[in-house]
Design an enzyme around this catalytic site. Sequence first.
Site, mmCIF file in Angstrom:
data_model
loop_
_atom_site.group_PDB
_atom_site.id
_atom_site.type_symbol
_atom_site.label_atom_id
_atom_site.label_comp_id
_atom_site.label_asym_id
_atom_site.label_seq_id
_atom_site.Cartn_x
_atom_site.Cartn_y
_atom_site.Cartn_z
ATOM 1 N N GLU A 33 7.647 33.161 20.463
ATOM 2 C CA GLU A 33 8.263 31.874 20.135
ATOM 3 C C GLU A 33 7.682 30.812 21.063
ATOM 4 O O GLU A 33 7.634 31.016 22.274
ATOM 5 C CB GLU A 33 9.792 31.991 20.293
ATOM 6 C CG GLU A 33 10.534 30.677 20.332
ATOM 7 C CD GLU A 33 10.266 29.747 19.152
ATOM 8 O OE1 GLU A 33 10.389 30.198 18.002
ATOM 9 O OE2 GLU A 33 9.925 28.567 19.389
ATOM 10 N N HIS A 51 25.368 30.879 1.103
ATOM 11 C CA HIS A 51 25.646 30.547 -0.297
ATOM 12 C C HIS A 51 25.924 31.818 -1.093
ATOM 13 O O HIS A 51 25.213 32.815 -0.953
ATOM 14 C CB HIS A 51 24.451 29.814 -0.908
ATOM 15 C CG HIS A 51 24.160 28.499 -0.247
ATOM 16 N ND1 HIS A 51 24.962 27.389 -0.416
ATOM 17 C CD2 HIS A 51 23.166 28.122 0.594
ATOM 18 C CE1 HIS A 51 24.459 26.383 0.286
ATOM 19 N NE2 HIS A 51 23.386 26.800 0.921
ATOM 20 N N LYS A 250 21.493 20.218 -2.523
ATOM 21 C CA LYS A 250 22.879 20.554 -2.898
ATOM 22 C C LYS A 250 23.803 19.369 -2.686
ATOM 23 O O LYS A 250 24.989 19.440 -2.971
ATOM 24 C CB LYS A 250 23.352 21.767 -2.115
ATOM 25 C CG LYS A 250 22.526 22.996 -2.479
ATOM 26 C CD LYS A 250 23.207 24.283 -2.167
ATOM 27 C CE LYS A 250 22.461 25.463 -2.760
ATOM 28 N NZ LYS A 250 21.044 25.566 -2.358
ATOM 29 N N ARG A 310 13.889 19.742 6.533
ATOM 30 C CA ARG A 310 13.509 20.821 5.608
ATOM 31 C C ARG A 310 11.987 20.804 5.431
ATOM 32 O O ARG A 310 11.454 19.798 4.966
ATOM 33 C CB ARG A 310 14.159 20.595 4.240
ATOM 34 C CG ARG A 310 15.658 20.326 4.272
ATOM 35 C CD ARG A 310 16.099 19.691 2.957
ATOM 36 N NE ARG A 310 17.538 19.469 2.858
ATOM 37 C CZ ARG A 310 18.134 18.319 3.144
ATOM 38 N NH1 ARG A 310 17.446 17.288 3.609
ATOM 39 N NH2 ARG A 310 19.436 18.194 2.971
ATOM 40 N N GLU A 336 12.811 26.605 3.159
ATOM 41 C CA GLU A 336 13.898 25.614 3.296
ATOM 42 C C GLU A 336 15.180 26.265 2.789
ATOM 43 O O GLU A 336 15.258 27.491 2.720
ATOM 44 C CB GLU A 336 13.511 24.344 2.538
ATOM 45 C CG GLU A 336 13.026 24.583 1.121
ATOM 46 C CD GLU A 336 12.881 23.308 0.325
ATOM 47 O OE1 GLU A 336 13.613 22.344 0.583
ATOM 48 O OE2 GLU A 336 12.054 23.285 -0.588
ATOM 49 N N SER A 337 16.178 25.499 2.406
ATOM 50 C CA SER A 337 17.437 26.072 1.949
ATOM 51 C C SER A 337 17.173 26.920 0.703
ATOM 52 O O SER A 337 16.377 26.514 -0.140
ATOM 53 C CB SER A 337 18.423 24.944 1.628
ATOM 54 O OG SER A 337 19.681 25.462 1.432
ATOM 55 N N CYS A 399 33.909 24.269 31.112
ATOM 56 C CA CYS A 399 33.991 23.282 30.017
ATOM 57 C C CYS A 399 35.437 23.245 29.549
ATOM 58 O O CYS A 399 35.955 24.248 29.056
ATOM 59 C CB CYS A 399 33.056 23.720 28.896
ATOM 60 S SG CYS A 399 33.398 22.920 27.325
ATOM 61 N N CYS A 436 34.048 16.008 24.592
ATOM 62 C CA CYS A 436 33.446 15.119 25.588
ATOM 63 C C CYS A 436 31.931 15.257 25.629
ATOM 64 O O CYS A 436 31.262 14.522 26.351
ATOM 65 C CB CYS A 436 34.073 15.319 26.964
ATOM 66 S SG CYS A 436 33.313 16.608 27.967
ATOM 67 N N CYS A 441 31.452 19.247 31.771
ATOM 68 C CA CYS A 441 30.670 20.425 32.175
ATOM 69 C C CYS A 441 29.284 20.023 32.660
ATOM 70 O O CYS A 441 28.682 20.722 33.485
ATOM 71 C CB CYS A 441 30.574 21.464 31.066
ATOM 72 S SG CYS A 441 29.773 20.885 29.575
#
Length: 483
Positions: A33, A51, A250, A310, A336-337, A399, A436, A441
Site C-alpha cells: 500500500e 446493497h 443511486k 468514484r 466504483e459503487s 476522547c 468536537c 482529544c
Amino acid sequence: MKVYDVAIVGGGVVGCAIAWYLAHCSLDILLLEKREDVCCGVSKANTGILHSRSYWTPGTLKGEMHLRSLSWFERAFRELGLSPLRCGALTLAFSREEARYLEVSTKSEETSAEAAILSPKEVLAIEPRVNPEIYAGYFDPETMVVSPFALTIALAEGAALNGVEIHCGKEVIALESSGRFLRICCSDGTAYHARFLVNCAGASAVRLAQNLGDSLPSLSFFRGQYFVLDRECQGFVRCVLYPVPTEKSKGILVAPTPEGNLLLGPNFEPTQGEDTATTREGLLEVERGVQRLVPDVPLDRVITTFSGVRPALPERDFLIAFSPSLPCVLHLAGIESPGLTACFGIAEYVGELLARRGLPLRERNDFRFRVPSRAFRECSLEERERLIREDPDWGKIVCRCEEVTLAEVKRALRANPPARTLDGLKRRIRVFAGRCQGSFCGMHLPRILESEGGIPVHGLQKSGPGSFYVLRRDEVATYAEVR
Ligand SMILES: Cc1cc2nc3c(=O)[nH]c(=O)nc-3n(C[C@H](O)[C@H](O)[C@H](O)COP(=O)(O)OP(=O)(O)OC[C@H]3O[C@@H](n4cnc5c(N)ncnc54)[C@H](O)[C@@H]3O)c2cc1C
C-alpha cells in the site's frame, strides 16, 4: 530471496478482501500500500451501504460480483467479528413515473424475498419523517450499513492474523518479469518478488497498468459530497432512504450508520483526479436532495463534511482482466459503487482466475477468525469496572465525545496493521470522530502517540504526508505539558 505466491497492490477494501480471501489457503501473500495505512483511498469515503440483491445491475460484471458477494456476507461477518446495521432501505417515489420504476424493480428475479411496494400510509408508518408528499415506496429489509473503515481494517487485520504481510508506504512503480516470477519495484527503491500480481490500486489502477505497458481505458472521476450529523440524531430515521436512482448514481440519500450518526449525500459531480474537497455548491445540492426526502432533516446537527471520488471507466462497469503483456498480472479497474458490497465476490472471482492460471488454492485447516477489540463505550458498567481493575488505562478517557480510553489508543497503535496517523486512529477507535471533531482529544493524542507509538510530536501527521498536526516548534511544548 523470498518469492511470494501473490502480491496485491492497494490496501483498499478490494485489496484487503482479496488478501483475506487468499489467506484461507496455504499461500505466501504480500499486500503493498503506497499510503501510511490501509483504507486511505476510495474505501475511506463512501456511504458504507451493503446493497441488497434488489439493487444489483443486471448484465454487468459489477452486478455479477455484487450477487456473488451476498452469499459471503454472514460467513465474513462471523470470521471478521463485524456487526453491520441491519436497517433495511426504503426507495421513495414522488410521482407516478417514479413509482413505475419501483414496479419494474420488484419484478426482477433477484429482488429480495420480502421486499414490497408500499402505499404512502405504509411508508409513513415505517418512517414518519419522510416527506408526506410521497407517492409510493419500496421497502427492502435486506439492506445493511457498515462502517467502511471497520470493514476494510477488519479485512486487513484478518489477513495479517493469517500470515499476510502488509507493507505500507510502498508505492509500486514498475515491474520486471524474469519468466518465472515478477520483480516488483517501489518508489523508495525496495523490491519484492512474486509469482502473481493483482493490481487493485483504485484511482491509480489504470495509471499503474499503463506504467507496466498495458493500455486500459482512462478513468473519469466523479465526486460525492456528504454531511455527517451528530450521534444525537440516532433514530431520526431507521432505514436507508433512497430516492429513485438516476442513470448515473443511486442519488442523494439519508443513511443511518452503525455508530449512530446520520450520513446525508452523496451528490454526483465530475472532478479532476482525486480531488476530495467539499464545496458550497456541492453541499447545497446535497441539502436540497435530502430535504426532498425528509423535509425537517436537522441540518443544525452537522458535525463535519467530507467527499469521496468514484473512479469510473467509460462503460461504468468493473474491469477485471489479465494483462495482455504479462499473463501473471491481473488488473482491477473502475471499481466504483457497489465495490464495497461486492468486495467478497470480487475476491472469490480473483481467486478463481488466479487458480485457472496455476495458483494452487488449498484451503488450510488452521485459519484464524478475527476477534474484534471491545470499545469502552459499548461495555456495560460491570464490564467497564472489570476492565479498569485489570488495567487502569481503561479508566483514562482520551476522547470525551466517543468515550475512547487510553487503553484503546495503545491497542490501536500496536495493532497489525497499526495506526500511524490521527486519521488512522480515528478509523479504528473513533477519536476525532465525535461532536468536537478532535478539539479535546487533539490536545492529548500527540503526546500519547509519541510515548506509545514512537511518533515524535513535531512529525505527527493528521492524514498522511504533508498534513503535519503540530506546525510550530513552540506548540510542541504546549502538547508536552498536557496530561
Ligand atoms: C461517494 C461514494 C459512495 C460510495 N458508496 C458506496 C456504497 O454505499 N456501497 C458500496 O458498495 N460501494 C460504495 N462506493 C464504492 C466503494 O467505495 C468503492 O468501490 C471501493 O471503496 C473501492 O475500493 P478499492 O479497494 O478498489 O479502492 P481504494 O480504496 O481506493 O484502494 C486502492 C488503494 O491502492 C493504493 N494505491 C494506489 N496506487 C498504488 C501503488 N502504485 N502502489 C501501492 N498502492 C497503491 C491507494 O493508496 C489505495 O489505498 C462508493 C464510492 C464513492 C466514491
